[in-house]
Structures are given as C-alpha cells and as structure tokens.
Design a protein around this motif. Sequence first.
Motif, PDB file in Angstrom:
ATOM      1  N   ARG A   1      38.823  81.515  28.633  1.00  0.00           N
ATOM      2  CA  ARG A   1      38.681  81.102  30.031  1.00  0.00           C
ATOM      3  C   ARG A   1      39.502  79.835  30.300  1.00  0.00           C
ATOM      4  O   ARG A   1      40.152  79.710  31.345  1.00  0.00           O
ATOM      5  CB  ARG A   1      37.209  80.877  30.366  1.00  0.00           C
TER       6      ARG A   1
ATOM      7  N   GLU B   1      42.715  79.288  32.937  1.00  0.00           N
ATOM      8  CA  GLU B   1      42.552  78.386  34.078  1.00  0.00           C
ATOM      9  C   GLU B   1      43.344  77.090  33.941  1.00  0.00           C
ATOM     10  O   GLU B   1      43.290  76.244  34.829  1.00  0.00           O
ATOM     11  CB  GLU B   1      41.068  78.051  34.271  1.00  0.00           C
TER      12      GLU B   1
ATOM     13  N   VAL C   1      45.265  78.708  39.741  1.00  0.00           N
ATOM     14  CA  VAL C   1      44.043  79.489  39.967  1.00  0.00           C
ATOM     15  C   VAL C   1      42.830  78.577  40.033  1.00  0.00           C
ATOM     16  O   VAL C   1      42.018  78.653  40.967  1.00  0.00           O
ATOM     17  CB  VAL C   1      43.873  80.538  38.849  1.00  0.00           C
ATOM     18  N   LEU C   2      42.687  77.693  39.040  1.00  0.00           N
ATOM     19  CA  LEU C   2      41.523  76.803  39.009  1.00  0.00           C
ATOM     20  C   LEU C   2      41.583  75.797  40.150  1.00  0.00           C
ATOM     21  O   LEU C   2      40.544  75.457  40.737  1.00  0.00           O
ATOM     22  CB  LEU C   2      41.465  76.094  37.659  1.00  0.00           C
TER      23      LEU C   2
ATOM     24  N   ASP D   1      40.380  77.400  43.291  1.00  0.00           N
ATOM     25  CA  ASP D   1      38.939  77.602  43.238  1.00  0.00           C
ATOM     26  C   ASP D   1      38.203  76.301  43.547  1.00  0.00           C
ATOM     27  O   ASP D   1      37.245  76.281  44.330  1.00  0.00           O
ATOM     28  CB  ASP D   1      38.554  78.129  41.851  1.00  0.00           C
ATOM     29  N   ARG D   2      38.654  75.203  42.941  1.00  0.00           N
ATOM     30  CA  ARG D   2      38.001  73.913  43.198  1.00  0.00           C
ATOM     31  C   ARG D   2      38.228  73.448  44.628  1.00  0.00           C
ATOM     32  O   ARG D   2      37.337  72.856  45.249  1.00  0.00           O
ATOM     33  CB  ARG D   2      38.524  72.867  42.206  1.00  0.00           C
TER      34      ARG D   2
ATOM     35  N   SER E   1      38.539  75.401  47.199  1.00  0.00           N
ATOM     36  CA  SER E   1      37.646  76.215  48.023  1.00  0.00           C
ATOM     37  C   SER E   1      36.240  75.634  48.024  1.00  0.00           C
ATOM     38  O   SER E   1      35.600  75.513  49.083  1.00  0.00           O
ATOM     39  CB  SER E   1      37.634  77.656  47.502  1.00  0.00           C
ATOM     40  N   LEU E   2      35.755  75.241  46.842  1.00  0.00           N
ATOM     41  CA  LEU E   2      34.413  74.642  46.755  1.00  0.00           C
ATOM     42  C   LEU E   2      34.376  73.299  47.471  1.00  0.00           C
ATOM     43  O   LEU E   2      33.385  72.973  48.159  1.00  0.00           O
ATOM     44  CB  LEU E   2      34.030  74.467  45.287  1.00  0.00           C
TER      45      LEU E   2
END
Length: 677
Positions: free
Chosen positions: A260, A264, A275-276, A279-280, A282-283
């Motif tokens: 993982r 990432e 990618v990571l 994602d962060r 978005s959060l």
Amino acid sequence: MPSNSPVQDALELISHLVGAMELTPLVAVHCIDDGRTVRFWNDSCGLLYGINGASALGKPLSGLFTFDDQDGHDAVLEQVWTSGQPSVATDWRVRTGDGRELWVYSMMFPVRHGDAVRQVFCMDVDVTARKQLELQLQLSSQVFEYSRDAIVLMNPQRRIVAVNRAFAQVTGYTEQQMLGEDFISAQTGFDDPVLCHQMWRQVDQDGHWQGEVASRRADGDPFPGWLALTAIRDAQGKAANYMGILSDISDRKKSEEQTRHMAEHDFLTDLPNRVLFLDRLSLALMAARRHQSMLAILYIDLDHFKQVNDTLGHHAGDALLKEVALRLVRCVRSADTVSRYGGDEFLVLLADVGGSDQAAHVAGSILQALAQPCTVDGHVLPIAASIGISMYPTDGGNIDDLIARADAAMYHAKNSGRNSFQFFNPHMHAQASERAGLEQRLRTALDAGEFTLHYLPEIDVRSGRPVVMEALLRWRDPARGVQAPEQFLAAAEAAGLMPAITQWVLRAACGAAQRWRAAGQEWVVAVNVSAVQFAQLPHVVEQALAATGLPAEGLELELTEELLMKCPDAQAVLQALHGQGVRLAIDDFGTGYSRLGLLKDYPVGKLKIDRSFTGAQDDAVISATIAVARSLQMQVAAEGVETTAQLELLRQHGCDLYQGLLAEQHIKGSKLAQLLR
C-alpha cells in the motif's frame, strides 16, 4: 452303542468345525498344508480376497495374495508350524491379486496329527475400515500437533480442553495456563465485546466464523491475527465441541502495508504521490466545508531542473529531487502534506490554514530553504523554484479548480522572473488557458508538419560567397501564423517536447544540406543547440547524420557561453562531437561570462560576435574578439550586419564571415536563394 474312539471324536469335531467355518459370514477361513498349498477356502475368503474356492483350492497361498511384510508373515507362519502353538492376533496389510489393498486382523491355528502339525488354519477379519479410521485419527492428531497455526479445542461451554504446540509459540501461553479458560474473553486479548458476540452468534447459526482480530500475547505484545471458529456437532446436530484456529498474520500485514505504501508514495523521494495527495485533499476539502475553514495549495516547480538532468545526468537530478523533498517536509507542519506530483513538480497541502498570510509565510520559508546550494557528486548546484498558491474557498471549491489555479499562479511566478511565489488571480486563468492551448497545439505540430526551417546565410567577407547557412526554426501555428522560437520554445520545453523537436531540426537541417550538395553547393548547415538533451547530443547528431548521409564536416553546432559554463561535462561532450568531425561554434560571444582562458580547452573552431557589438560598431570589442580568435586559430563571424559601414569595419579588422540583413540582401533574388526555400 459303543463309544467312538478318540480319533473318531476328533474327526467329528473337525467336521463340525469346518461346517461352522463354511457358514461364518464375517471370518475368512482358509487352511494350508505343509507345502503351503490351500486345502480349505470358505465363502468369506472368496468375498474378501476376490477368489472363489474352486480357483483357490490346490494353489499355493503366495499365488493368491501377498503381504506387504511378507518376510514377517512368513516368519510367524513358520513359528506356528515349528512350535505347534497358535499365533498372536496381528494386523497385516495384504495386496490381492486384483490389485486391492486390505488390512486383515489374522490368527493362525495349527492342526496336529500325532506329534506333528499337519495343517494350519488361518482366520482373517477385514479391518480395512478400522485401519483407515485409525490413519485418519493419526493424521488428524499430527495436523493438530504439528500445525504452524494455533489450534484450540473447546467444550460446549467454550472453555479450552486442548491446545497444540503452536498455540504456545504464537501466543506465549502454555497448555496448563489455558486449560479450562474461556478462549475468547480471557486469553487472546480480544477487547471488542460486540465483535465477540457476533462471532459466536454466527458460529451457532452457520457453524463457522472467520475474520481478522486484534490479539495479544502473554507478554502483552499485540499482534494481528486471523481467527477461524468452527462448531463440531454430534449426531443430533448439537455443538459437542468448538475448534478455533488462530494465525499470526503480522508478516502478511507488513507486506500489505509495504504494498500500500509503494502504491501511494513516490519511489524516489518517498513522498505521497498524486493518488494519495488527491485523497488527502478530498478529505481536507470535506473538513474545510464542514468547519468553514480555509486551506491552501502550493504548486512548486523547480527552476532550470532540466538542465541538471541534461548536463549531469539523471542520477544527479534524482539526488537533487531527494534533497528538495527533505527540505520541503521541514518547512510544513505534520498535519500538512508534501507530494511529488510528477517530474520536478511538488504540491503542498496546507490544511486548516489561517489565511493567505500564513500561506505566504510557508512559501517564503520554502524559497529560503531551497536557496541553500546542494552538492551532488562534487558539483555545487543552486536550487530555485517558482511557487503558485490557490486558496479555498476564494479560488475554487473543488480539487480540479484549486490545482489548476495554483498551477496557473506558478507559471505566472515563472514568467515574472522565477524564484518567487504568486497567488492566483482571475487574470491568470486566461493566461493558463492560453498556455494550455499553446502546448496542445505544439503537441500536434510535429505530426502535422507545421515546423519549418528558415536559413540565414553567413557570407565570406573577402570573396562574398555564402559559406554557412544557419537553420532558424519557425512554427506555422494555425491559430497565430508563423511563430519565432522565442514565442513557443519555452512552452515546448515545459511540455517535454524539446527532445523530439531537436531531433527533427537536426534531421531536417542535415537533409537540406545534403540536397544542397547534390545541387553543387557544399554549404555548411549550422544548428543552434539548447541545454535540453545536451548530454545526449553526440548520439542525436550521429543518428541525424546516419539518416541523411551528410558528412560530419557539413554540420556546425552553435552553443552559447552560458550553456558551456553551466554544463560540468561540456568539455567531454564537445570532444565527443569534435571526434565525430562536427564543426563547433560559440554563438553570441561577448554576452556571457566565460573565461577566455577556457576557450583553448574547447575544440571550438569559430566565435560569433553578438549583434549588439556589431550594431554599435564597438571597435574595441570587435578587434579584441578577433585578436583572441586569431590567437586560438579560430574563425570569426559577426552577427547583425545591416550596413556597408559595419561590413567595412569588420573587413578592416580581419573578420572572416558576416551575417544579418546585409547578407540576406546579398543573395536575395539569386538562384542560390531558391535552393533555400
């Protein structure tokens, strides 16, 4: 009635016994004589061994079936014959004539006549099913005992009645510590009562449950486990026992975590990858909307990074990127995210930022941290970056808008002099759209044949003959018309198109020179060289010459002083090109900061006086440059010659070649000019 004699009584007893044997359904009975020949064979023997009596009687026993331990069986049989005593009941494994394998429980009884044993009766019972069951039990016991997973047996009250050796190895608890204990709640460290309840409810309903659990060893050390619980039911369907199998999956979890992490994170810098980061982000956006807070994105692009790769090689570029990553991480909080977004681009997410002043402070800290030089392979490399900043919610409410506007601000910082930061404003959005359109059109320009070369002649001052044709790149942009290099090369470099464009220019120029030769004009073609792909230039040139058939002496490469001074491997590259036979010239001489003493180390054959000195008719600079060139046995060409007075000045000082408007007018309208079209 007279009584029978003892012999008659014995015969009668044997007759009754044989009759009984014939009728015995479960016991296979056969009799052999001292020659080991079958003399009696009951029906059960026929069923057991697959041979009827008619086929067995009178035949050697060894021809009907064999024993796995034939020697052992023969020895027992011999003991019965010699001792006259029955054998001890023994299990034997038998192979029948039709290939079957059986287990028989067998005893041998001697029949005596006088003092000698005349026959031996063998009584065999088929115990194959029992032996298979015993084998299964033995295998089960071995599986239980030697399994690498911890196995626990529990009674209907879910208390432990047995554990295997692996249980102690996995958990650290001994069998004595665990006997009578509640497996789930007492010893394995499960601290989730809801999960425990769900486990047992599913086991009672479905007979099985499995899943990942947080377990704990006897010393308190936690470990991830995979637990499988199974209900063992009796004939009535009630749970007579429970079995638990607990596996330590620490290694698997570490492997999954490594996989993982690799998926990432950037393999070079170990920073979060695209990618990571997304994602962060978005959060962070969801949190910012919920708490009505602000966040900032810093889009960082290293200035002149491609020159490091092109001059020192990719290993130096990689080392520089690692150092930049370390410095960026030191400039932000642990709650923030630094990501390598691609190539020499980094993105920083400042979560829950106080305002634009805080974002500006971080950007300034980054520029200051990067300003410290970095030493790679003995080379001191300056680091600078251009930073664009976008803010939520003022500059956008979604991921795409915030990143695109930070990117636009970064390009504005780069176009404003580099090594600075800029906040996004709406005007930049139009500029970014324009630049994106320019890059998109450039990507199709090569395939569409939109690039062309314009040739600027260099004329011999004494003879007036053209000697060299300098190839100047032009782009016939469908949207804007013909574009000079300064209008699109920066965008082409940013889009990564320069290697392909450089290759095209070299091949097109060499091809043109070869056509001139075929027309009787052995002009040298000159091509300007950029820092991009400079280290690979000998290979690219070799390919262009091979593809067109142009002799190496028909190609001249023009390099700037700045390029030579910034490239630590310049001398090696120039020597390689010189070894190929290619001509070398220093363009715009006098505008750079080279030390004249280094010129003697370069295999350069020509200096080109910059147009700024020619236009000003700077007598001192012109005469000094020509004197330096003469001392180094180089030719001199003057750029930007527009008047006969300028040409006369150059002739007086002994200049070899001239170039500019006057040179173009010299061949305008001639047959030579037609060859350049």
